[in-house]
Structure formats: C-alpha cells, structure tokens
Design a protein around this motif. Sequence first.
Motif, mmCIF file in Angstrom:
data_model
loop_
_atom_site.group_PDB
_atom_site.id
_atom_site.type_symbol
_atom_site.label_atom_id
_atom_site.label_comp_id
_atom_site.label_asym_id
_atom_site.label_seq_id
_atom_site.Cartn_x
_atom_site.Cartn_y
_atom_site.Cartn_z
ATOM 1 N N TYR A 141 71.236 -20.718 90.615
ATOM 2 C CA TYR A 141 71.641 -20.906 92.050
ATOM 3 C C TYR A 141 72.700 -21.955 92.361
ATOM 4 C CZ TYR A 141 67.567 -17.776 91.814
ATOM 5 O OH TYR A 141 66.780 -16.889 91.534
ATOM 6 N N GLY A 142 73.380 -22.253 91.667
ATOM 7 C CA GLY A 142 74.343 -23.148 91.947
ATOM 8 C C GLY A 142 74.301 -24.526 90.879
ATOM 9 N N HIS B 194 66.037 -20.134 97.793
ATOM 10 C CA HIS B 194 65.698 -20.195 98.994
ATOM 11 C C HIS B 194 65.652 -21.536 99.450
ATOM 12 C CE1 HIS B 194 65.242 -15.990 99.024
ATOM 13 N NE2 HIS B 194 64.156 -16.018 97.814
ATOM 14 N N PHE B 195 65.803 -22.607 98.724
ATOM 15 C CA PHE B 195 65.752 -24.044 99.437
ATOM 16 C C PHE B 195 66.613 -24.912 98.476
ATOM 17 C CE2 PHE B 195 62.635 -23.913 96.057
ATOM 18 C CZ PHE B 195 62.578 -25.313 95.614
ATOM 19 N N THR C 41 64.391 -32.315 101.669
ATOM 20 C CA THR C 41 64.864 -30.704 101.587
ATOM 21 C C THR C 41 65.637 -30.429 102.653
ATOM 22 O OG1 THR C 41 62.830 -30.113 102.716
ATOM 23 C CG2 THR C 41 62.544 -30.347 100.347
ATOM 24 N N PRO C 42 66.957 -30.616 102.557
ATOM 25 C CA PRO C 42 67.863 -30.344 103.655
ATOM 26 C C PRO C 42 68.264 -28.695 103.617
ATOM 27 C CG PRO C 42 69.037 -32.010 102.184
ATOM 28 C CD PRO C 42 67.570 -31.443 101.391
ATOM 29 N N PRO C 43 68.775 -28.196 104.743
ATOM 30 C CA PRO C 43 69.107 -26.866 104.694
ATOM 31 C C PRO C 43 69.871 -26.229 103.529
ATOM 32 C CG PRO C 43 69.683 -27.823 106.733
ATOM 33 C CD PRO C 43 69.273 -28.860 105.988
ATOM 34 N N SER C 44 69.510 -25.000 102.757
ATOM 35 C CA SER C 44 70.026 -24.767 101.762
ATOM 36 C C SER C 44 71.543 -24.512 101.974
ATOM 37 C CB SER C 44 69.418 -23.295 101.156
ATOM 38 O OG SER C 44 69.662 -22.518 102.173
#
Length: 571
Positions: free
Chosen positions: A285-286, A215-216, A232-235
């Motif tokens: 998640y990536g 989520h982040f 913490t940029p947009p996901s």
Amino acid sequence: METKTVPKIKFGLIRTLITKGLLNETDTPELIKQAKKKKISVLRYILNQQLVDSTSIAMTAVEEFGLSYLDIDAIDVLKLPLSELTNSLIRKHQVLPLFKRNNTLFIALSDPTNSHTLNQIKFHTRQQTEIIIVEDHKLTAKIQVCLDAQETTIEEILDENISIIEEEDPVDVPQNQVDNSPEIDDAPIVRFVKQILVDAIKKGASDIHVEPYEHFFRIRFRADGILQEIATPPSNMANRMISRIKVMAKMDIAVRRIPQDGRIKIKLSKDEFIDFRVNTCPTLYGEKVVLRILDPSSAKLGIEALGFEKEQMKHFIHAINQPYGLILITGPTGSGKTVTLYTALNILNSPQLNISTAEDPVEITLPGINQVNMNPKAGIDFSTALRAFLRQDPDVIMVGEIRDQETAEISVKAAQTGHLVLSTLHTNDAPQTLNRLIQMGIPPYNIISSIQLIVAQRLLRKLCEHCKNPETLPDQILLDTGFTQDSLKELTLFSAQGCKHCNHGYIGRIGIYQVMPISHSMQKLILNNCDSSQLEAQCQSENILNLRQSALVKVGTGITSLEEVNRVTRG
C-alpha cells in the motif's frame, strides 16, 4: 444584414443535453468559446456556471457513457483511500478516490468528458482508473469536508514548539523536487515531520517506522528495543509525509518501486548534531520508511557503561590491546554490536595508530579514523575496501560485517599478518560463530591462528529506579530459571511497574555478553572439528558466562527483571 450560422452539435453529451431540452442549441457556440478561453471542458463550464443542475448532468452522463452512478453523500470520508491522490490533484481536477480493487482505482467524477483529468490521474497513480459518476455539487462539498478534516487533524497533531531543529541545506537535490512537488511543498507536513524527528530524539528512540496500510497510516518508535505506536495520522498524509522524508534524505522522490537509502542530518543546538539513516521499502500500500537514529554520543559512553562484568571487561580490553588478531562481535540486528565496536575504536584511537573502517553504511563519524562507506554500484564492497586498506599501512581495521567467504578470508589473513581486525557476524552465541566460519570455508587451522576473542551480545531493558518493585517467586521457579541454590540466599528480585519517568517500567538498555577468549583447549577442539555444543561445554568448564547467565547477574543486582531476561534469552 448577415445572419450568423449556428454550428450544429451532432453527438456527445452536450448534444444529449440539447435534445433533452436542458440546453439551448443557439447558446452552445458561446459556451464553447468561453470554455476554451478558461481552458476547461464545456461540461465543466456548464457545471461551474450552474446552467444545468448537476443531478440532471450526472444522470445524462450515466446514460450517455454507460457509467455507474453513486450518491456520494452516502460515503464515509474516513473510509476513502485519500492517500492515493495528492491534495493538489483532488483540488485541481475535482475528483475523489472511492476505493481500490486489485490495481484499479475507482474515482468519483462529475465531468467524464475531460480526458486530461483521467490521463493526469493515471500518470500520478500509475494505476488503471474507473470512473463513477457523482453529482457535482455533492462532490464539491465532499472534497471540502475531506480537506478541511485533514488540515484540522494535522493542526491538532502539531506542536508549535519545535524550533530547536534545523535542517542542513539539501544539496544534491534537484530544485524541482524541493520546490515544485505538491506532495512536499506543504507547511503543515514539513512541521509535522520535524516534530516526529524531535519527539523520537526526546523519547530516546532508536528507530522511527512510517507505515502506510490500506485503510490507515501509522508511526511507531522503537524505544528500549520495543516498538510503540505514536500516531495514526489521516491516511492521505502518507504520501506527502514520505515524500518529505525522502527529500530530506536526498532520495529520488519519483522512484517508489525499489528500496532506497539516504541520510538526514539535523542540528539540535550549536554543537549538537544527530544523523538519521533512512531506508524506504515498497509495500502493498505504498512505501514504508524506517529511520535509524544515529547518536554520536552513544559511541562515547565508555566501556564501563556497556554492561560488561568485571572478568568480561578484562578479556575484552586485553584483546583490543593486542598488536594483531581477529575480534568478532556477534548477535542479531539491534543487539548493540556497532556501539561495542565504536567503543573499542575510541579506546584505540590515537595519533600513533592508523585505523580504517569499512562500513555499510557509516553510522557514526569518528574524528581521526578513516571511515569508508560501502558502495556496491561503484564497486566498493567489504572485500575491495579490505584489500585497499592492506596497501595503506594499517594498524587497526574494522569491517562492518563478514558476509561472505572472500571477506572472511581477507580478514583472517590480515589478522595473521600483524593487523588487529574487528568485525561482526550474525550468530546466536559465541561458540556458533566458529562453526559459521567453518561453514564459510575457513579452515580450522586458520581460525585458531587468527581469532583472539569472540563476543556475543544482546541488549536488556533496565528497570526504572523510580518505580521498580520487589517481587517474590518460589525457589523452584528460580532454580529452573538458572539461579544456583547459593545465589538464592541474598537474591532480591524486582519487577517493572511503570511511571511518568519510564516506558512501562523500563528506561534505557544495557548489554549482556558472552566473552569467549580462544584458549588452548578450545583450539584443540576446533582442530578436531568439534560442534558448538562441545565448545559451549568447554566454556562452562572455563567459567565463561553464557548470555543467559550474564543476564541473571543483571537480575541479581536489580538492574533488570526476570521477565525481561526471559524475553531476550533462552532458558
């Protein structure tokens, strides 16, 4: 006069819309013709022309295909996993990722008849997809909100004053990767990545961590050995930023399921270059990316700046000036072993000596030294490189790390046959290094005939001179910590405070060392198969400082704090 026959629509969503009286059957041939002309589905054409209201179409699609319906207005955009799809896919196909369950991505769609859209999403995400029907006008508005919010956030993050950085030409990168990928052909992302690199250099960071989560998405710098969250940029920026870094590092952006290594070279000024060693690792998640900052100036600090005590420096310089023998630098990753090795090589580097290094990878280039990058795929590992060096008339050999018995054996033999060999091992202290070599299969008699010196090291944060404050602790605590009764008489302790000049009271790092020459007494112990505790006792009897004692010297001179010593060393 001929009457034109109207083809009947026998089934499907369009037939249902006709049956419900939402469409006129005589208009359908023209609708089909116009949709084909624009290369879109008939339903998309109907939605674009607003021939039927989107709520009626959504309800009809749910009924026709047995799909779920969602009022997308009730969804918080901050909770959408936007990083699962690129902006170009979202814009082109009018879809939004809603949530992910196991390996299935649930997407919001207003046109379920377009199989091309579903195929494209499956291809790009490599996941199973499930459709949830939403109203087209609400979906369009929600997509615009998501993309507007993202672009605003990027622009707020960016600092325009980043012109000091210049990229090297991305040779060896396929042209289609550089120019055509929607994930990397994005000016705000390009500038944002540049600024992250420049900020890391300005802050004196040693590593940059780029980490995607469910989520982040966060970016952290390791400065003075401590990780700090920077942004913490947009996901939904994660995939594009990671792809941009991979292109700069000359990696394959299509490969996301296996680790990759690369390198970025940037120019800060006419004569100043900085290298970044880049590694990607697939996570849940990536891809997580870590960039190690390789500053060539760190290898030219001079031995006085490393942090050796006077007697330790004397032993070190004596060892590296010997015509042959093995010198081992030990410690965990990030303890400064590479800088110590490069400092020794800089001292030795002269036209009279042939110096070769085997490194994985080469971190800092040194003119006048033959540096070889390990490449297991091409059959070049440490042992292979060492064998090649021995046929090239070497004087000094540096092996990046002794990892196996074969490399250890060749290093020992090279040291026994007239070569000075420098290398590293991962052990906790100097005495344990000898036991590690024995465990790797090196006989004790070969150890004592080859090893000249073992140096164990760590890095301590240095107190900021602008804000450090004196502190007082009870004598008993200091004695328990490791100070002697005599040292307490003139001891002044300092603690970290924090100011605009430092990172939470500290700025920069300095080494602490256990410098252990192999004396005759130690040789006898090694031949008798002693353990590391016996060697440690022998070190104490020969007044060789261990890491803790070396650190306490730094406390006594006001260089660091007792808190920092307790963090790094064991009491």
